[in-house]
Design an enzyme around this catalytic site. Structure first.
Site, PDB file in Angstrom:
ATOM      1  N   ARG A 181      54.969  91.865  86.320  1.00  0.00           N
ATOM      2  CA  ARG A 181      54.374  90.772  87.097  1.00  0.00           C
ATOM      3  C   ARG A 181      55.091  89.471  86.740  1.00  0.00           C
ATOM      4  O   ARG A 181      55.736  89.348  85.698  1.00  0.00           O
ATOM      5  CB  ARG A 181      52.882  90.629  86.790  1.00  0.00           C
ATOM      6  CG  ARG A 181      52.606  90.267  85.353  1.00  0.00           C
ATOM      7  CD  ARG A 181      51.285  89.569  85.133  1.00  0.00           C
ATOM      8  NE  ARG A 181      51.056  89.388  83.698  1.00  0.00           N
ATOM      9  CZ  ARG A 181      51.592  88.433  82.963  1.00  0.00           C
ATOM     10  NH1 ARG A 181      52.412  87.551  83.514  1.00  0.00           N
ATOM     11  NH2 ARG A 181      51.336  88.339  81.670  1.00  0.00           N
ATOM     12  N   THR A 232      49.936  86.511  78.591  1.00  0.00           N
ATOM     13  CA  THR A 232      48.537  86.236  78.832  1.00  0.00           C
ATOM     14  C   THR A 232      47.695  87.223  78.042  1.00  0.00           C
ATOM     15  O   THR A 232      48.196  88.243  77.544  1.00  0.00           O
ATOM     16  CB  THR A 232      48.191  86.297  80.334  1.00  0.00           C
ATOM     17  OG1 THR A 232      46.886  85.737  80.531  1.00  0.00           O
ATOM     18  CG2 THR A 232      48.223  87.723  80.861  1.00  0.00           C
ATOM     19  N   TYR A 233      46.429  86.893  77.909  1.00  0.00           N
ATOM     20  CA  TYR A 233      45.475  87.735  77.181  1.00  0.00           C
ATOM     21  C   TYR A 233      44.477  88.330  78.149  1.00  0.00           C
ATOM     22  O   TYR A 233      44.044  87.669  79.095  1.00  0.00           O
ATOM     23  CB  TYR A 233      44.724  86.887  76.139  1.00  0.00           C
ATOM     24  CG  TYR A 233      43.497  87.570  75.576  1.00  0.00           C
ATOM     25  CD1 TYR A 233      43.617  88.577  74.619  1.00  0.00           C
ATOM     26  CD2 TYR A 233      42.219  87.226  76.018  1.00  0.00           C
ATOM     27  CE1 TYR A 233      42.493  89.218  74.118  1.00  0.00           C
ATOM     28  CE2 TYR A 233      41.096  87.860  75.510  1.00  0.00           C
ATOM     29  CZ  TYR A 233      41.234  88.863  74.558  1.00  0.00           C
ATOM     30  OH  TYR A 233      40.116  89.502  74.074  1.00  0.00           O
ATOM     31  N   HIS A 234      44.102  89.588  77.902  1.00  0.00           N
ATOM     32  CA  HIS A 234      42.973  90.207  78.595  1.00  0.00           C
ATOM     33  C   HIS A 234      42.038  90.782  77.553  1.00  0.00           C
ATOM     34  O   HIS A 234      42.483  91.278  76.505  1.00  0.00           O
ATOM     35  CB  HIS A 234      43.428  91.336  79.525  1.00  0.00           C
ATOM     36  CG  HIS A 234      44.261  90.878  80.674  1.00  0.00           C
ATOM     37  ND1 HIS A 234      43.971  89.757  81.420  1.00  0.00           N
ATOM     38  CD2 HIS A 234      45.394  91.405  81.214  1.00  0.00           C
ATOM     39  CE1 HIS A 234      44.883  89.609  82.371  1.00  0.00           C
ATOM     40  NE2 HIS A 234      45.756  90.591  82.263  1.00  0.00           N
ATOM     41  N   ALA A 272      43.968  82.529  85.167  1.00  0.00           N
ATOM     42  CA  ALA A 272      45.411  82.758  85.223  1.00  0.00           C
ATOM     43  C   ALA A 272      45.742  83.587  86.457  1.00  0.00           C
ATOM     44  O   ALA A 272      44.924  84.395  86.918  1.00  0.00           O
ATOM     45  CB  ALA A 272      45.890  83.480  83.957  1.00  0.00           C
ATOM     46  N   GLY A 311      49.037  85.899  88.181  1.00  0.00           N
ATOM     47  CA  GLY A 311      50.368  86.491  88.084  1.00  0.00           C
ATOM     48  C   GLY A 311      50.442  87.707  88.981  1.00  0.00           C
ATOM     49  O   GLY A 311      49.636  88.637  88.838  1.00  0.00           O
ATOM     50  N   ILE A 315      44.649  88.162  89.184  1.00  0.00           N
ATOM     51  CA  ILE A 315      43.950  86.994  88.645  1.00  0.00           C
ATOM     52  C   ILE A 315      43.105  87.421  87.455  1.00  0.00           C
ATOM     53  O   ILE A 315      42.564  88.530  87.426  1.00  0.00           O
ATOM     54  CB  ILE A 315      43.013  86.399  89.719  1.00  0.00           C
ATOM     55  CG1 ILE A 315      43.794  85.983  90.965  1.00  0.00           C
ATOM     56  CG2 ILE A 315      42.203  85.220  89.168  1.00  0.00           C
ATOM     57  CD1 ILE A 315      42.897  85.716  92.165  1.00  0.00           C
ATOM     58  N   SER A 316      42.961  86.526  86.485  1.00  0.00           N
ATOM     59  CA  SER A 316      41.943  86.711  85.453  1.00  0.00           C
ATOM     60  C   SER A 316      41.131  85.429  85.342  1.00  0.00           C
ATOM     61  O   SER A 316      41.690  84.334  85.327  1.00  0.00           O
ATOM     62  CB  SER A 316      42.564  87.072  84.103  1.00  0.00           C
ATOM     63  OG  SER A 316      43.467  86.077  83.656  1.00  0.00           O
ATOM     64  N   CYS A 372      50.595  81.598  78.926  1.00  0.00           N
ATOM     65  CA  CYS A 372      51.426  81.207  80.067  1.00  0.00           C
ATOM     66  C   CYS A 372      52.507  80.198  79.682  1.00  0.00           C
ATOM     67  O   CYS A 372      53.007  79.454  80.527  1.00  0.00           O
ATOM     68  CB  CYS A 372      50.572  80.671  81.214  1.00  0.00           C
ATOM     69  SG  CYS A 372      49.377  81.887  81.819  1.00  0.00           S
TER      70      CYS A 372
END
Length: 227
Positions: free
Chosen positions: A69, A74-76, A149, A151, A163-164, A180
């Site tokens: 992507r 980024t974090y999830h 966020a 991507g 999206i998150s 980011c």
């Protein structure tokens, strides 16, 4: 028609990628409907195509997944709603920049349902909120934190990833990366901002605001990008 799918529990990241790949191929072949997939992941970091090694500050903290992507690290994790967006951008105008703007407007309209003003900033991907409760920045402007966020990747003009939105994740988990690639701003969540929102509330707001966000006429963008 756009199919909405909500997965309970925590979804393995590589399994999610494989599912998206298969669904995108089916949409491109005319064998499946467009799809919005709502998930949560266990704690992990993802590295987009522009990720810089120095932005991964704690490489041993959580699993790190390179992904194709756009964007950087980024974090999830639990308490964050991840919205995977598998839509036919070719049928929707073949304008990638405008499509991203529609995603941003979708997030902003969703946050507005909770009386929260989300904003976009040139050069800073995602959706931001002002923090009047925090000291001003060095230039005198209001402090701002990122709440969502974005991507995406396209294949045959079908989007995936997405999206998150931070509902109630452990915000300390973002400390292991430069989110980011933006070091001089923080991250926040709906609950961190004092809004007692549940995941079910957020999901309903996403569904209510979706059609209007993607039906809205946006000003013409620059020439379309190639997927």
């Amino acid at each position: 028609m756009v199919q909405w799918i909500t997965s309970e529990g925590l979804t393995d990241y590589r399994e999610a990628e494989a599912w998206m790949e298969a669904r995108v191929a089916a949409i491109a072949a005319g064998e499946a409907e467009e799809c919005i997939w709502l998930v949560e992941h266990p704690p992990l970091y993802t590295a987009g195509t522009s990720a810089r090694a120095e932005d991964l500050k704690e490489p041993g903290r959580f699993p790190v997944y390179p992904t194709r992507r756009g964007g950087q690290y980024t974090y999830h994790g639990p308490g964050q709603r991840v919205i995977y967006v598998m839509l036919d951008v070719g049928r929707r105008g073949r304008d990638v920049r405008c499509f991203v703007r529609q995603l941003e407007q979708w997030v902003i309209a969703t946050l507005a349902e909770f009386n929260l003003r989300g904003e976009i900033r040139p050069g800073r991907v995602g959706v931001w909120v002002q923090r009047p409760d925090r000291p001003l920045q060095a230039d005198g402007s209001p402090a701002e934190d990122k709440i969502a966020a974005i991507g995406i990747r396209l294949r045959r003009w079908i989007s995936f990833h997405g999206i998150s939105i931070n509902l109630e994740p452990d915000l300390s988990h973002f400390d292991g990366i430069v989110p980011c690639g933006i070091a001089n701003h923080g991250v926040t969540s709906l609950v961190d901002l004092g809004l007692p929102v549940t995941m079910a509330d957020l999901d309903l707001a996403l569904q209510r605001s979706f059609e209007a966000a993607f039906a809205a006429e946006l000003p013409a963008c620059a020439a379309p990008e190639s997927p």
